[in-house]
Design a protein around this motif. Structure first.
Motif, PDB file in Angstrom:
ATOM      1  N   PHE A 189       2.768  36.799 -20.385  1.00 48.42           N
ATOM      2  CA  PHE A 189       4.079  37.144 -20.912  1.00 48.42           C
ATOM      3  C   PHE A 189       4.919  37.938 -19.922  1.00 48.42           C
ATOM      4  O   PHE A 189       6.139  37.960 -20.030  1.00 48.42           O
ATOM      5  CB  PHE A 189       3.938  37.945 -22.209  1.00 48.42           C
ATOM      6  N   GLU A 190       4.277  38.615 -18.978  1.00 51.54           N
ATOM      7  CA  GLU A 190       4.974  39.435 -17.978  1.00 51.54           C
ATOM      8  C   GLU A 190       4.560  38.939 -16.594  1.00 51.54           C
ATOM      9  O   GLU A 190       3.695  39.512 -15.945  1.00 51.54           O
ATOM     10  CB  GLU A 190       4.617  40.912 -18.191  1.00 51.54           C
ATOM     11  N   GLN A 191       5.198  37.877 -16.162  1.00 55.18           N
ATOM     12  CA  GLN A 191       4.759  37.179 -14.959  1.00 55.18           C
ATOM     13  C   GLN A 191       5.427  37.669 -13.678  1.00 55.18           C
ATOM     14  O   GLN A 191       4.954  37.339 -12.580  1.00 55.18           O
ATOM     15  CB  GLN A 191       4.986  35.671 -15.133  1.00 55.18           C
ATOM     16  N   GLU A 192       6.504  38.402 -13.786  1.00 56.30           N
ATOM     17  CA  GLU A 192       7.131  38.953 -12.583  1.00 56.30           C
ATOM     18  C   GLU A 192       6.892  40.465 -12.534  1.00 56.30           C
ATOM     19  O   GLU A 192       6.914  41.123 -13.572  1.00 56.30           O
ATOM     20  CB  GLU A 192       8.644  38.672 -12.590  1.00 56.30           C
ATOM     21  N   PRO A 193       6.645  40.988 -11.331  1.00 62.30           N
ATOM     22  CA  PRO A 193       6.713  40.325 -10.030  1.00 62.30           C
ATOM     23  C   PRO A 193       5.402  39.684  -9.564  1.00 62.30           C
ATOM     24  O   PRO A 193       5.307  39.254  -8.429  1.00 62.30           O
ATOM     25  CB  PRO A 193       7.112  41.453  -9.098  1.00 62.30           C
ATOM     26  N   GLY A 194       4.373  39.634 -10.437  1.00 58.83           N
ATOM     27  CA  GLY A 194       3.103  39.058 -10.027  1.00 58.83           C
ATOM     28  C   GLY A 194       3.234  37.654  -9.495  1.00 58.83           C
ATOM     29  O   GLY A 194       2.638  37.290  -8.465  1.00 58.83           O
ATOM     30  N   ARG A 195       4.033  36.834 -10.180  1.00 61.17           N
ATOM     31  CA  ARG A 195       4.246  35.460  -9.729  1.00 61.17           C
ATOM     32  C   ARG A 195       4.867  35.449  -8.332  1.00 61.17           C
ATOM     33  O   ARG A 195       4.485  34.630  -7.472  1.00 61.17           O
ATOM     34  CB  ARG A 195       5.155  34.745 -10.727  1.00 61.17           C
ATOM     35  N   HIS A 196       5.805  36.349  -8.098  1.00 55.90           N
ATOM     36  CA  HIS A 196       6.444  36.440  -6.784  1.00 55.90           C
ATOM     37  C   HIS A 196       5.415  36.754  -5.701  1.00 55.90           C
ATOM     38  O   HIS A 196       5.426  36.139  -4.620  1.00 55.90           O
ATOM     39  CB  HIS A 196       7.534  37.515  -6.813  1.00 55.90           C
ATOM     40  N   PHE A 197       4.507  37.700  -5.965  1.00 52.51           N
ATOM     41  CA  PHE A 197       3.501  38.062  -4.971  1.00 52.51           C
ATOM     42  C   PHE A 197       2.541  36.900  -4.711  1.00 52.51           C
ATOM     43  O   PHE A 197       2.159  36.644  -3.564  1.00 52.51           O
ATOM     44  CB  PHE A 197       2.727  39.301  -5.420  1.00 52.51           C
ATOM     45  N   VAL A 198       2.154  36.197  -5.766  1.00 49.19           N
ATOM     46  CA  VAL A 198       1.284  35.038  -5.608  1.00 49.19           C
ATOM     47  C   VAL A 198       1.935  34.009  -4.697  1.00 49.19           C
ATOM     48  O   VAL A 198       1.304  33.476  -3.766  1.00 49.19           O
ATOM     49  CB  VAL A 198       0.948  34.421  -6.980  1.00 49.19           C
ATOM     50  N   GLU A 199       3.206  33.728  -4.930  1.00 51.34           N
ATOM     51  CA  GLU A 199       3.898  32.729  -4.121  1.00 51.34           C
ATOM     52  C   GLU A 199       4.070  33.196  -2.682  1.00 51.34           C
ATOM     53  O   GLU A 199       3.936  32.399  -1.737  1.00 51.34           O
ATOM     54  CB  GLU A 199       5.256  32.428  -4.758  1.00 51.34           C
ATOM     55  N   THR A 200       4.334  34.491  -2.498  1.00 47.45           N
ATOM     56  CA  THR A 200       4.487  35.025  -1.142  1.00 47.45           C
ATOM     57  C   THR A 200       3.177  34.933  -0.377  1.00 47.45           C
ATOM     58  O   THR A 200       3.148  34.535   0.800  1.00 47.45           O
ATOM     59  CB  THR A 200       4.963  36.489  -1.198  1.00 47.45           C
TER      60      THR A 200
END
Length: 357
Positions: A189-200
């Motif tokens: 439910f709270e994917q940012e900023p985790g998603r950003h770090f994964v993509e980086t």
């Protein structure tokens, strides 16, 4: 229990870790030191060998409890602690954040005190605790490298917080070669900023791993907070607005399909599915749920054995997240915190307003 490497450090952590904040404070219920030690031992017996504590948790109490729990089992444990908050000279006021000190002298004294409480001469992972990007100076980085080169620290991390955001700090952890891990709030439910770090990390190479905390979104995804739950004033989850829980329960209903996977034999609980979703990202090395008792330990450590998230399930979740789970109301918590006046949030193109620190 499977294990994953933190970046390229050579340090392996269990995919499910023990967040030892729970045994150092009364924020998740009262328990005696004997009961707390028993919880840690129970987790170790279940294969949960990554233990994540911090000196500020209970003002040293958590580290002392962990030191007792791993006595005679140090070689079984991948031990992590955090430093940076000056609780020695500042009283704790409720759940408020304490002042930080990140100069060489203070960090050295704090690290030595942590080793004494943990009754060890090294830690596998040392994390800076919620440090702002401008506080991690070349002097601090030099000190961390010295500890790593001496063998007193095997891997380094940067724990973000205390609330959700701090994207500039996470980006710095990925960029600086000293750091092997970045710890952040990350869940379905709270994917940012985790998603950003994964993509980086995916784009730049696997020199850094993500450690995901609050995987159950403060009680929603493990269904420990339901429409019938009354949160006491002292409960750390009571800071969430009513709207956040109301929309959260609707989101849980939207992902019920995760409990009965159609691609493999077996079932999962919602809590196990939430952990499996995080582990579907290779960049996530460990997930640290908040175990409150033996039942939690038994259920959540078993997430390692339930069916993984299938590609079809993952894609379906992606679509739901992109549509806000088909909910058209605000959840009251669309703020990502920042120490750089929102410049990090804006540069990343995230669609959430930023609140300055």
């Amino acid at each position: 229990m499977e294990h994953r490497e933190l970046g390229n450090s050579g340090v392996e952590v269990s995919e499910i870790g023990f967040g030892a904040w729970v045994v150092g404070t009364d924020w998740w219920g009262d328990r005696s030191d004997e009961q707390a030690v028993g919880m840690v031992e129970e987790a170790l017996d279940a294969g949960v060998t990554y233990v994540d504590t911090g000196d500020v948790y209970g003002h040293g109490d958590s580290e002392e409890i962990i030191g007792k729990a791993i006595d005679g089992r140090r070689d079984e444990v991948t031990l992590s602690t955090k430093i940076g908050y000056d609780f020695y000279d500042n009283p704790q006021a409720g759940h408020g954040e304490l002042p930080k000190e990140l100069n060489r002298e203070y960090l050295t004294e704090a690290f030595e005190a942590s080793l004494d409480r943990l009754d060890t001469d090294y830690v596998d992972v040392l994390q800076l605790h919620n440090a702002n990007v401008d506080e991690v100076t070349p002097e601090v980085r030099d000190l961390l490298r010295e500890w790593k080169e001496s063998g007193r620290v095997r891997a380094l991390g940067w724990a973000l917080g205390p609330s959700i955001g701090w994207l500039a700090e996470g980006d710095a952890a990925v960029e600086y070669e000293e750091f092997d891990a970045v710890q952040t709030v990350f869940n379905l439910f709270e994917q940012e900023p985790g998603r950003h770090f994964v993509e980086t990390i995916r784009d730049s190479g696997p020199d850094t791993s993500v450690i995901a905390r609050v995987p159950h979104s403060s009680g929603l995804l493990n269904e420990q907070v339901t429409p019938d739950t009354v949160l006491e004033d002292g409960d750390h989850r009571s800071h969430r607005p009513k709207e956040w829980y109301e929309t959260g329960w609707e989101k849980v209903d939207a992902i019920r399909f995760l409990e009965d996977p159609d691609h493999a034999d077996g079932t999962r609980t919602m809590a196990q599915a939430a952990i499996r979703w995080l582990l579907a990202h290779d960049e996530v090395a460990s997930v640290t749920p908040t175990f409150r008792d033996g039942d939690d330990i038994a259920e959540w450590s078993a997430a390692a054995d339930v069916p993984p998230i299938s590609e079809a399930e993952y894609d379906r979740l992606e679509g739901l997240y992109a549509r806000n789970f088909d909910i058209d109301r605000d959840d009251g918590m669309d703020v990502l915190r920042t120490s750089v006046d929102g410049e990090d949030i804006e540069a990343a193109g995230l669609d959430k307003r930023a609140a300055s620190y």
